[in-house]
Scaffold this active site. Structure first.
Site, mmCIF file in Angstrom:
data_model
loop_
_atom_site.group_PDB
_atom_site.id
_atom_site.type_symbol
_atom_site.label_atom_id
_atom_site.label_comp_id
_atom_site.label_asym_id
_atom_site.label_seq_id
_atom_site.Cartn_x
_atom_site.Cartn_y
_atom_site.Cartn_z
ATOM 1 N N GLU A 48 0.873 -1.160 0.000
ATOM 2 C CA GLU A 48 0.000 0.000 0.000
ATOM 3 C C GLU A 48 0.919 1.221 0.000
ATOM 4 O O GLU A 48 1.814 1.309 0.847
ATOM 5 C CB GLU A 48 -0.856 -0.020 1.279
ATOM 6 C CG GLU A 48 -2.042 0.887 1.172
ATOM 7 C CD GLU A 48 -2.842 1.010 2.462
ATOM 8 O OE1 GLU A 48 -2.769 0.113 3.313
ATOM 9 O OE2 GLU A 48 -3.523 2.033 2.589
ATOM 10 N N ARG A 290 5.555 -13.488 9.297
ATOM 11 C CA ARG A 290 6.225 -12.227 9.020
ATOM 12 C C ARG A 290 7.576 -12.184 9.722
ATOM 13 O O ARG A 290 7.834 -12.942 10.651
ATOM 14 C CB ARG A 290 5.353 -11.042 9.401
ATOM 15 C CG ARG A 290 4.884 -10.999 10.834
ATOM 16 C CD ARG A 290 3.857 -9.901 11.057
ATOM 17 N NE ARG A 290 4.427 -8.574 10.952
ATOM 18 C CZ ARG A 290 3.974 -7.644 10.108
ATOM 19 N NH1 ARG A 290 2.967 -7.886 9.310
ATOM 20 N NH2 ARG A 290 4.534 -6.458 10.082
ATOM 21 N N LYS A 300 4.900 0.609 10.267
ATOM 22 C CA LYS A 300 5.019 1.893 9.570
ATOM 23 C C LYS A 300 4.618 3.043 10.489
ATOM 24 O O LYS A 300 5.223 4.103 10.476
ATOM 25 C CB LYS A 300 4.114 1.909 8.346
ATOM 26 C CG LYS A 300 4.726 1.323 7.102
ATOM 27 C CD LYS A 300 3.748 1.479 5.933
ATOM 28 C CE LYS A 300 3.705 0.209 5.104
ATOM 29 N NZ LYS A 300 2.499 0.078 4.294
HETATM 30 P P1 ATP Z 1 2.820 -2.145 8.193
HETATM 31 O O1 ATP Z 1 2.115 -3.051 9.134
HETATM 32 O O2 ATP Z 1 4.229 -1.827 8.580
HETATM 33 O O3 ATP Z 1 2.041 -0.905 7.860
HETATM 34 P P2 ATP Z 1 1.735 -3.488 5.973
HETATM 35 O O4 ATP Z 1 1.644 -4.933 6.033
HETATM 36 O O5 ATP Z 1 0.489 -2.742 6.269
HETATM 37 O O6 ATP Z 1 2.957 -2.977 6.852
HETATM 38 P P3 ATP Z 1 1.748 -3.364 3.141
HETATM 39 O O7 ATP Z 1 2.150 -2.253 2.273
HETATM 40 O O8 ATP Z 1 0.341 -3.776 3.153
HETATM 41 O O9 ATP Z 1 2.250 -2.966 4.589
HETATM 42 O O10 ATP Z 1 2.684 -4.624 2.903
HETATM 43 C C1 ATP Z 1 2.973 -5.160 1.641
HETATM 44 C C2 ATP Z 1 3.376 -6.599 1.811
HETATM 45 O O11 ATP Z 1 4.479 -6.719 2.693
HETATM 46 C C3 ATP Z 1 2.240 -7.409 2.402
HETATM 47 O O12 ATP Z 1 2.088 -8.579 1.618
HETATM 48 C C4 ATP Z 1 2.705 -7.731 3.784
HETATM 49 O O13 ATP Z 1 2.223 -8.972 4.211
HETATM 50 C C5 ATP Z 1 4.223 -7.735 3.640
HETATM 51 N N1 ATP Z 1 4.874 -7.442 4.915
HETATM 52 C C6 ATP Z 1 4.688 -6.365 5.692
HETATM 53 N N2 ATP Z 1 5.421 -6.476 6.824
HETATM 54 C C7 ATP Z 1 6.085 -7.659 6.752
HETATM 55 C C8 ATP Z 1 6.998 -8.359 7.620
HETATM 56 N N3 ATP Z 1 7.388 -7.859 8.795
HETATM 57 N N4 ATP Z 1 7.481 -9.558 7.207
HETATM 58 C C9 ATP Z 1 7.124 -10.058 6.011
HETATM 59 N N5 ATP Z 1 6.273 -9.462 5.166
HETATM 60 C C10 ATP Z 1 5.748 -8.276 5.524
HETATM 61 MG MG MG Z 2 -1.118 -3.982 4.950
#
Ligand code: ATP
Ligand code: MG
Length: 590
Positions: A48, A290, A300
């Site tokens: 995102e 994760r 984030k």
């Molecule tokens: P945050 O929780 O930091 O805002 P998010 O998951 O909301 O991160 P996205 O932009 O939706 O951020 O993430 C894109 C991809 O990265 C998703 O498929 C998510 O599952 C993966 N991802 C995010 N954080 C991790 C992590 N710590 N380990 C592995 N994959 C991750």
């Molecule tokens: Mg997300």
């Protein structure tokens, strides 16, 4: 191995197994995804665009792009841009940069040329809308006109089944009309919402995600790409499976928290397939755990707080676990890829120790980083029997194991810089560096690396008792590499730079940002464990050749660790160095 190389067609990839590779290999063997003009493995990374990518995302990138690379497939970069309020072009740009920097590409050589697989969920707004009308028409979706509070109350919880909305059985034609009016802008935010109607008793499903999930909501917001074309926006859980299917994704890989969303993912694609919207087979979702890395936070929201509160200088502060931060710190894409490969993919949650990432970094840098000399905490050394103004050329290999990298040259002069810690007035037991004559004992003998053997004759102090210079005499016939020089047996061997030609430079000694291995676990206040020593800035003396260091060039400063010329603050002839990592792990032993 050599046979494999000669005959790639029959060679099995020599990849360590993990459960995702096992799934992909079994699908390849079964021909599950064989389709005209497409590879049999198509994955995607779907961020995102609402912030900077971090090391957790790097894992997801390596997993998705890595599978595509390893199995002759392709991986799409797709922006999940369905939430107009939080998304900005700045984030889109940095995400594109970060994925490229990590070494991946979304270009694919198809049968009719290069295909560029950079996509946006917003590309599909028309199709998503058409499919929603289809769902309404089939009785699989309805417009709910309850207030947000009523809806929340009627949803129930883990122990209590939900209650059907009074609008659940409204005529399909009525839902369709309201939905069209929602699109036409006739309602305010929150007045109506479109919900899925998966089954008669869906509101009592033990899986909360199946209780008539929202699929469209009203948002009178400007969208970065579609402007004011839309005032209704599809929800993530609705958009994601459809985007996957439209892009012919074969393996939709995400993190474990989406496991409970999979039943809806499958239901939606199956239901829409029956309406002829997709080619079969539809994508399947697989989840892995994760990345949790010690001494690091990867939310984030919390990273933004560090930036906003001025704890760090920005998203690219070298202490940040963002990809731009790691890059500025001096991490290499190869080290990050090696790390992701080494930790593997599993379904069990756990913490990976920061030392694993740092170990991969040292492993990657050791064979390629040119060596250089830097004195970080300088103390003057005076070679009393070396003539003033004279100079003796010295040299050493750029890399001890790679003679092809050449030699570096630096002068030996009367005044040199050595490390403060390389002199002790009163030596402790086992200390082999400089100490002065004591009683009738002579001062210590030390080799100045790649230079001469010297003997300490005395030292100077200022009025506060601080040592300001160490005095030595040198032995003319002891120059490193000359015949007979090894007849001098000395236990101490230290590095130095000539004071006459040294380059004065700012060096930033970075360390971990937190002292607690799990800074935010269990809702802990992560600001309580900020490491006050995460940055120390020193004025160092470097060997003269270092003035030509270009931004992003990496070196091993002997005895001190790996350093990079800062990509932001380095100027021609005036590099600023960041410590990437020390030579040895000083944390695990603590
Ligand atoms: P945050 O929780 O930091 O805002 P998010 O998951 O909301 O991160 P996205 O932009 O939706 O951020 O993430 C894109 C991809 O990265 C998703 O498929 C998510 O599952 C993966 N991802 C995010 N954080 C991790 C992590 N710590 N380990 C592995 N994959 C991750
Ligand atoms: Mg997300």
């Amino acid at each position: 191995m050599s046979n494999d190389k000669k005959n790639p067609a029959t060679a099995a990839p020599a990849l360590p197994s993990n459960f995702l590779r096992a799934i992909v290999e079994s699908d390849l063997a079964a021909g599950t995804h064989v389709r005209e003009g497409m590879p049999s493995v198509i994955t995607r990374f779907p961020p995102e665009p609402n912030g900077y990518l971090h090391v957790g995302h790097a894992k997801s990138i390596c997993v998705n792009f890595g599978l595509a690379r390893d199995y002759n497939g392709r991986c799409h970069l797709r922006f999940d841009d369905t939430n107009p309020a939080k998304e900005e072009q700045e984030y889109v740009d940095t995400i594109i940069d970060s994925v490229k920097w990590l070494g991946f590409s979304w270009d694919w050589q198809g049968p009719s040329g290069t295909e560029v697989h950079l996509h946006h969920a917003s590309d599909y707004f028309d199709q998503l809308y058409a499919m929603a009308e289809y769902l309404i028409d089939q009785g699989y979706a309805y417009v709910d006109s309850q207030s947000a509070e009523e809806m929340a109350a009627n949803r129930g919880n883990f122990n209590t089944p939900g209650t059907n909305s009074p609008f659940r059985d409204r005529p399909r034609a009525e839902s369709l009309q309201i939905f069209r009016d929602m699109k036409a802008g006739k309602y305010k935010d929150g007045e109506h919402i479109l919900r899925a109607r998966i089954s008669e008793d869906a509101m009592s499903s033990p899986n909360m995600n199946m209780r008539d999930p929202a699929i469209y909501r009203i948002r009178h917001e400007h969208h970065v790409r579609t402007g004011d074309d839309w005032c209704i926006y599809p929800m993530y859980d609705y958009t994601h499976p459809i985007s996957d299917a439209l892009e012919n994704i074969t393996h939709s890989i995400c993190t474990l928290e989406f496991q409970d969303h999979r039943p809806f993912y499958d239901w939606l694609l199956e239901t829409l397939s029956a309406g002829g919207f997709f080619t079969m087979p539809v994508p399947r979702q697989y989840e892995f755990s994760r990345l949790n890395l010690t001494y690091v936070i990867t939310s984030k929201r919390k990273l933004r707080q560090l930036v906003d509160d001025g704890v760090v200088t920005g998203w690219d502060d070298p202490r940040m676990p963002t990809i731009v931060g790691l890059r500025r710190r001096g991490y290499t894409p190869e080290a990050i890829q090696l790390f992701c490969e080494r930790i593997g993919v599993t379904k069990s949650d756990g913490w990976i120790d920061m030392s694993t990432l740092e170990g991969c970094l040292r492993e990657d840098l050791d064979p390629k980083a040119p060596r250089a000399t830097a004195v970080l905490r300088p103390l003057k050394l005076i070679v009393e029997n070396f003539p003033e103004g004279a100079s003796e050329a010295c040299s050493s290999p750029v890399h001890p194991h790679h003679p092809e990298m050449g030699v570096r040259n630096f002068p030996f002069t009367r005044e040199l810089w050595i490390e403060e810690e390389d002199f002790m007035e009163a030596p402790s037991k086992g200390y082999f560096r400089y100490y002065p004559p004591i009683g009738d004992q002579p001062g210590s003998r030390v080799r100045l690396r790649h230079g001469f053997v010297t003997e300490c004759t005395g030292y100077d102090k200022d009025g506060d008792g601080k040592v300001t210079a160490v005095r030595v005499k040198y032995f003319e016939d002891s120059k490193s590499g000359t015949p007979g020089s090894d007849t001098y047996k000395v236990k101490g061997n230290i590095h130095w730079v000539s004071a006459a030609t040294a380059l004065e430079a700012e060096v930033r000694l970075y360390d971990r940002l937190f002292t607690d291995p799990q800074p935010d676990a269990g809702g802990k206040d992560f600001t309580a464990s900020l490491n006050p020593n995460a940055l120390e800035t020193v004025t160092a003396y470097l060997e003269p050749g270092m003035k030509d260091a270009a931004a992003d060039q990496r070196f091993q400063f002997e005895r001190h660790g790996y350093f990079v010329a800062d990509r932001v603050d380095t100027r021609p002839g005036k590099p600023v160095f960041n410590r990437i990592v020390t030579l040895k792990d000083s944390w695990t032993a603590k």
